[in-house]
Design a protein around this motif. Structure first.
Motif, mmCIF file in Angstrom:
data_model
loop_
_atom_site.group_PDB
_atom_site.id
_atom_site.type_symbol
_atom_site.label_atom_id
_atom_site.label_comp_id
_atom_site.label_asym_id
_atom_site.label_seq_id
_atom_site.Cartn_x
_atom_site.Cartn_y
_atom_site.Cartn_z
ATOM 1 N N HIS A 138 2.882 -0.738 9.744
ATOM 2 C CA HIS A 138 3.511 0.381 9.047
ATOM 3 C C HIS A 138 5.031 0.280 9.120
ATOM 4 C CE1 HIS A 138 4.894 4.600 8.537
ATOM 5 N NE2 HIS A 138 4.010 4.551 7.558
ATOM 6 N N THR A 139 5.566 -0.063 10.288
ATOM 7 C CA THR A 139 7.010 -0.202 10.466
ATOM 8 C C THR A 139 7.543 -1.329 9.570
ATOM 9 O OG1 THR A 139 6.870 0.614 12.728
ATOM 10 C CG2 THR A 139 8.840 -0.649 12.160
ATOM 11 N N TRP A 140 6.839 -2.460 9.544
ATOM 12 C CA TRP A 140 7.234 -3.579 8.684
ATOM 13 C C TRP A 140 7.211 -3.162 7.223
ATOM 14 C CZ3 TRP A 140 4.548 -6.002 4.782
ATOM 15 C CH2 TRP A 140 5.135 -7.165 4.269
ATOM 16 N N LEU A 141 6.123 -2.487 6.806
ATOM 17 C CA LEU A 141 5.977 -2.059 5.416
ATOM 18 C C LEU A 141 7.086 -1.074 5.029
ATOM 19 C CD1 LEU A 141 4.142 -2.344 2.935
ATOM 20 C CD2 LEU A 141 2.780 -0.444 3.819
ATOM 21 N N LYS A 142 7.401 -0.164 5.929
ATOM 22 C CA LYS A 142 8.461 0.818 5.677
ATOM 23 C C LYS A 142 9.796 0.097 5.447
ATOM 24 C CE LYS A 142 10.482 4.902 7.819
ATOM 25 N NZ LYS A 142 10.404 5.846 8.943
ATOM 26 N N HIS A 143 10.087 -0.892 6.316
ATOM 27 C CA HIS A 143 11.324 -1.657 6.190
ATOM 28 C C HIS A 143 11.310 -2.510 4.916
ATOM 29 C CE1 HIS A 143 14.759 -4.138 7.269
ATOM 30 N NE2 HIS A 143 13.998 -5.209 7.065
ATOM 31 N N LYS A 144 10.210 -3.191 4.656
ATOM 32 C CA LYS A 144 10.113 -4.123 3.525
ATOM 33 C C LYS A 144 10.194 -3.405 2.176
ATOM 34 C CE LYS A 144 9.241 -8.456 2.438
ATOM 35 N NZ LYS A 144 10.223 -9.483 2.691
ATOM 36 N N THR A 145 9.677 -2.180 2.100
ATOM 37 C CA THR A 145 9.637 -1.463 0.809
ATOM 38 C C THR A 145 10.673 -0.352 0.731
ATOM 39 O OG1 THR A 145 8.005 0.147 1.554
ATOM 40 C CG2 THR A 145 7.169 -1.931 0.611
ATOM 41 N N ASP A 146 11.606 -0.338 1.679
ATOM 42 C CA ASP A 146 12.635 0.698 1.729
ATOM 43 C C ASP A 146 11.999 2.089 1.746
ATOM 44 O OD1 ASP A 146 15.281 1.520 1.963
ATOM 45 O OD2 ASP A 146 15.538 1.684 -0.219
ATOM 46 N N ASP A 147 10.908 2.212 2.516
ATOM 47 C CA ASP A 147 10.181 3.470 2.724
ATOM 48 C C ASP A 147 9.637 4.061 1.422
ATOM 49 O OD1 ASP A 147 9.048 5.372 4.369
ATOM 50 O OD2 ASP A 147 10.829 6.644 4.433
ATOM 51 N N SER A 148 9.279 3.181 0.465
ATOM 52 C CA SER A 148 8.756 3.674 -0.813
ATOM 53 C C SER A 148 7.224 3.700 -0.858
ATOM 54 C CB SER A 148 9.279 2.814 -1.962
ATOM 55 O OG SER A 148 8.790 1.493 -1.854
ATOM 56 N N VAL A 149 6.569 3.234 0.204
ATOM 57 C CA VAL A 149 5.109 3.203 0.250
ATOM 58 C C VAL A 149 4.630 4.148 1.346
ATOM 59 C CG1 VAL A 149 3.074 1.768 0.723
ATOM 60 C CG2 VAL A 149 4.965 0.847 -0.620
ATOM 61 N N ASP A 150 3.737 5.048 0.984
ATOM 62 C CA ASP A 150 3.128 5.963 1.954
ATOM 63 C C ASP A 150 1.745 5.404 2.294
ATOM 64 O OD1 ASP A 150 2.519 8.091 3.577
ATOM 65 O OD2 ASP A 150 2.139 9.490 1.931
ATOM 66 N N ALA A 151 1.688 4.543 3.298
ATOM 67 C CA ALA A 151 0.460 3.803 3.611
ATOM 68 C C ALA A 151 -0.433 4.571 4.578
ATOM 69 C CB ALA A 151 0.817 2.454 4.209
ATOM 70 N N MET A 152 -1.728 4.482 4.325
ATOM 71 C CA MET A 152 -2.746 4.923 5.274
ATOM 72 C C MET A 152 -3.460 3.658 5.713
ATOM 73 S SD MET A 152 -4.297 8.364 3.503
ATOM 74 C CE MET A 152 -5.849 8.051 4.271
ATOM 75 N N LEU A 153 -3.497 3.392 6.996
ATOM 76 C CA LEU A 153 -4.071 2.161 7.526
ATOM 77 C C LEU A 153 -5.257 2.501 8.414
ATOM 78 C CD1 LEU A 153 -0.651 0.523 8.474
ATOM 79 C CD2 LEU A 153 -1.965 0.178 6.372
ATOM 80 N N PHE A 154 -6.315 1.707 8.309
ATOM 81 C CA PHE A 154 -7.546 1.962 9.047
ATOM 82 C C PHE A 154 -7.982 0.714 9.799
ATOM 83 C CE2 PHE A 154 -7.714 4.717 5.348
ATOM 84 C CZ PHE A 154 -8.069 5.936 5.904
ATOM 85 N N GLY A 155 -8.503 0.910 10.995
ATOM 86 C CA GLY A 155 -9.160 -0.148 11.730
ATOM 87 C C GLY A 155 -10.632 -0.141 11.353
ATOM 88 N N THR A 156 -11.184 -1.292 11.071
ATOM 89 C CA THR A 156 -12.583 -1.373 10.681
ATOM 90 C C THR A 156 -13.326 -2.349 11.596
ATOM 91 O OG1 THR A 156 -12.166 -3.115 9.064
ATOM 92 C CG2 THR A 156 -12.124 -0.862 8.260
ATOM 93 N N ILE A 157 -14.629 -2.213 11.583
ATOM 94 C CA ILE A 157 -15.485 -3.130 12.328
ATOM 95 C C ILE A 157 -16.595 -3.553 11.374
ATOM 96 C CG2 ILE A 157 -16.883 -1.251 13.287
ATOM 97 C CD1 ILE A 157 -17.101 -2.979 15.864
ATOM 98 N N GLY A 158 -17.007 -4.784 11.460
ATOM 99 C CA GLY A 158 -18.049 -5.267 10.570
ATOM 100 C C GLY A 158 -18.698 -6.522 11.093
ATOM 101 N N GLY A 159 -19.780 -6.883 10.473
ATOM 102 C CA GLY A 159 -20.500 -8.079 10.861
ATOM 103 C C GLY A 159 -21.826 -8.136 10.149
ATOM 104 N N TYR A 160 -22.764 -8.893 10.711
ATOM 105 C CA TYR A 160 -24.094 -8.972 10.147
ATOM 106 C C TYR A 160 -25.099 -9.272 11.251
ATOM 107 C CZ TYR A 160 -23.785 -14.059 10.395
ATOM 108 O OH TYR A 160 -23.652 -15.338 10.851
ATOM 109 N N VAL A 161 -26.335 -8.930 10.986
ATOM 110 C CA VAL A 161 -27.449 -9.240 11.882
ATOM 111 C C VAL A 161 -28.615 -9.738 11.033
ATOM 112 C CG1 VAL A 161 -26.826 -7.563 13.669
ATOM 113 C CG2 VAL A 161 -28.358 -6.881 11.814
ATOM 114 N N HIS A 162 -29.490 -10.513 11.656
ATOM 115 C CA HIS A 162 -30.749 -10.909 11.028
ATOM 116 C C HIS A 162 -31.862 -10.176 11.765
ATOM 117 C CE1 HIS A 162 -28.356 -14.389 9.612
ATOM 118 N NE2 HIS A 162 -29.141 -14.263 8.563
ATOM 119 N N ILE A 163 -32.636 -9.424 11.022
ATOM 120 C CA ILE A 163 -33.723 -8.642 11.630
ATOM 121 C C ILE A 163 -35.049 -9.102 11.032
ATOM 122 C CG2 ILE A 163 -34.722 -6.335 11.746
ATOM 123 C CD1 ILE A 163 -31.920 -5.254 12.022
#
Length: 163
Positions: A138-163
């Motif tokens: 978020h800090t990088w994005l704010k600096h890179k876009t001159d604070d023109s992007v209002d970002a929402m960032l999410f942590g995700t988890i994923g994978g697969y299983v064989h059942i």
């Protein structure tokens, strides 16, 4: 299941898990019946996806009458950590046993959302590291876009299983 850090969690810890209950195969009828149990403590907006010819399930609508990719989305309240899906699957007639069902899964880590969790006490060390990474992005994005992007960032988890 792939985790976002190199440190592996103990099986009893906070984790996303897909398992099968009451799994039975009737080769003469060409069916496999099972209940999927989706455990997702601390994970919201879960989705599972799989390829199958579903003859019946416990969802509101009837399944398509052919082999197709299914996406099942769940949006429970925070604190609801498990859901179930009953399935009857068609086994192709040329097979002598029920094939494994590959289930992809994904969800959002409730405690890893930026900026919503900024300044909150986060219990899991891995979640704190993930949140710190989102803050850095978020800090990088704010600096890179001159604070023109209002970002929402999410942590995700994923994978697969064989059942």
């Amino acid at each position: 299941m792939r985790l976002s850090s190199s440190k592996r969690r103990k099986p009893d810890e906070h984790t996303f898990k897909v398992s099968a209950l009451n799994d039975t195969t009737d080769l003469s009828a060409g069916t496999r019946s099972l209940t999927l149990r989706i455990d997702h403590p601390g994970v919201i907006w879960t989705v599972i996806a799989f390829d199958a010819h579903v003859l019946a399930w416990n969802l509101d609508d009837n399944p398509p009458d052919h082999f197709v990719r299914h996406h099942i989305k769940e949006a429970s309240f925070y604190g609801t950590d498990v859901w179930y899906l009953d399935l009857i699957l068609k086994i192709p007639s040329q097979l002598r046993e029920s094939p494994k069902l590959k289930i992809n899964f994904i969800g959002t880590k409730e405690s890893v959302q930026w900026p919503a969790k900024r300044g909150k006490v986060i219990a899991q060390e891995e979640d704190r590291r993930d949140l710190a990474l989102l803050e850095e992005i978020h800090t990088w994005l704010k600096h890179k876009t001159d604070d023109s992007v209002d970002a929402m960032l999410f942590g995700t988890i994923g994978g697969y299983v064989h059942i």
